[in-house]
Design an enzyme around this catalytic site. Structure first.
Site, PDB file in Angstrom:
ATOM      1  CE  LYS A  19     -44.490  51.785 -27.226  1.00 38.26           C
ATOM      2  NZ  LYS A  19     -45.825  52.436 -27.172  1.00 38.26           N
ATOM      3  NE  ARG A  94     -47.477  49.450 -32.952  1.00 42.02           N
ATOM      4  CZ  ARG A  94     -46.744  50.533 -32.710  1.00 42.02           C
ATOM      5  NH1 ARG A  94     -45.446  50.477 -32.739  1.00 42.02           N
ATOM      6  NH2 ARG A  94     -47.335  51.663 -32.429  1.00 42.02           N
ATOM      7  NE  ARG A 133     -47.135  61.196 -29.109  1.00 43.78           N
ATOM      8  CZ  ARG A 133     -47.001  59.874 -29.232  1.00 43.78           C
ATOM      9  NH1 ARG A 133     -46.309  59.187 -28.336  1.00 43.78           N
ATOM     10  NH2 ARG A 133     -47.560  59.236 -30.236  1.00 43.78           N
ATOM     11  NE  ARG A 167     -46.664  60.044 -33.882  1.00 44.29           N
ATOM     12  CZ  ARG A 167     -46.419  58.860 -33.324  1.00 44.29           C
ATOM     13  NH1 ARG A 167     -45.412  58.738 -32.476  1.00 44.29           N
ATOM     14  NH2 ARG A 167     -47.162  57.818 -33.598  1.00 44.29           N
ATOM     15  NE  ARG A 178     -51.180  55.785 -32.859  1.00 38.53           N
ATOM     16  CZ  ARG A 178     -50.694  56.855 -32.235  1.00 38.53           C
ATOM     17  NH1 ARG A 178     -51.358  57.997 -32.242  1.00 38.53           N
ATOM     18  NH2 ARG A 178     -49.546  56.774 -31.603  1.00 38.53           N
TER      19      ARG A 178
END
Ligand code: AMP
Length: 228
Positions: A19, A94, A133, A167, A178
């Site tokens: 996203k 969300r 990531r 992160r 998550r």
């Protein structure tokens, strides 16, 4: 001549679907304000604010930060000058109550959503992607993936030469939580936007450039339809 109306978009999809990557590209294409709740929260954490302190505990566990904090932040943000001609919400809404709050805020401002863009990717692929990531310390919108979309020089951002980091919540246990939160609370919104006739779906397993092309084409069609 028909006036080109503002493009007010939301990006839906699990964490790691791409996203943020797509948002950054679309922002440039359509001159939209890119509003990422995750980035806003991380910047509050980095600045050591009270809101950041409260949010961090939820973020580290992979849980959603309470709605009252988030909704107030977004309602104010979409009214700012740079978002008046169109916005791209990344990571919001969300859950159900955030979607309702957004709907009400837009109604009050006499605006409406143009589309909900869903980028979908299966869970196994997401875990692999998120653990690889890396984000730029200077600008969190500069995102890389060590296998699929690596920087030219390891650990260094191509765009501004800053260091790349992982992160805190991109560790396996938090990633799994998550994803669970996404399936329980966020995925039901897909049906909601589908029934409202706003949903456009994209296969997020494809190359980021291809996903970008598909979204751009869908938005170009949408604009044409709105002008008719
Ligand atoms: P993201 O960068 O979008 O993956 O968000 C990182 C974390 O920030 C999430 O796991 C949540 O803890 C928090 N967060 C981001 N957006 C929201 C939201 N709309 N509602 C609640 N929590 C959020």
């Amino acid at each position: 001549m028909a006036q080109v109306s503002e493009l007010n978009l939301i990006l839906l999809g699990p964490p790691g679907a791409g996203k943020g990557t797509q948002a950054e590209r679309l922002r440039a294409d359509f001159a939209l304000a890119h509003i990422s709740t995750g980035d806003m929260l991380r910047s509050q954490v980095a600045d050591g604010t009270e809101l950041g302190r409260q949010a961090k505990a939820y973020m580290d566990r992979g849980e959603l930060v309470p709605d009252d904090v988030i909704v107030g932040m977004i309602v104010q943000r979409i009214e700012q000058d740079d978002a008046k001609d169109g916005f791209l919400l990344d990571g919001f809404p969300r859950n159900d109550s955030q979607a309702h709050a957004l709907e009400q805020a837009l109604q009050r401002q006499d605006r409406h959503l143009s589309a909900a863009l869903l980028i979908d990717v299966p869970d196994e692929e997401l875990v692999r992607r998120l653990s690889g990531r890396r984000v730029c310390v200077k600008n969190p919108a500069h995102i890389y993936q060590v296998e699929l979309d690596p920087p030219k020089h390891e650990g260094v951002c191509d765009q501004d030469g800053a260091r790349l980091i992982q992160r805190d919540d991109d560790r396996e246990a938090t990633i799994r939580r998550r994803l669970q939160v996404y399936h329980e609370q966020t995925a039901p919104l897909i049906g909601w936007y589908e029934r409202a006739g706003l949903l456009r779906s994209f296969d997020g397993r494809r190359d980021p450039a291809e996903v970008h092309d598909h979204i751009r084409a869908a938005l170009a069609t949408l604009r044409l339809e709105e002008q008719l």
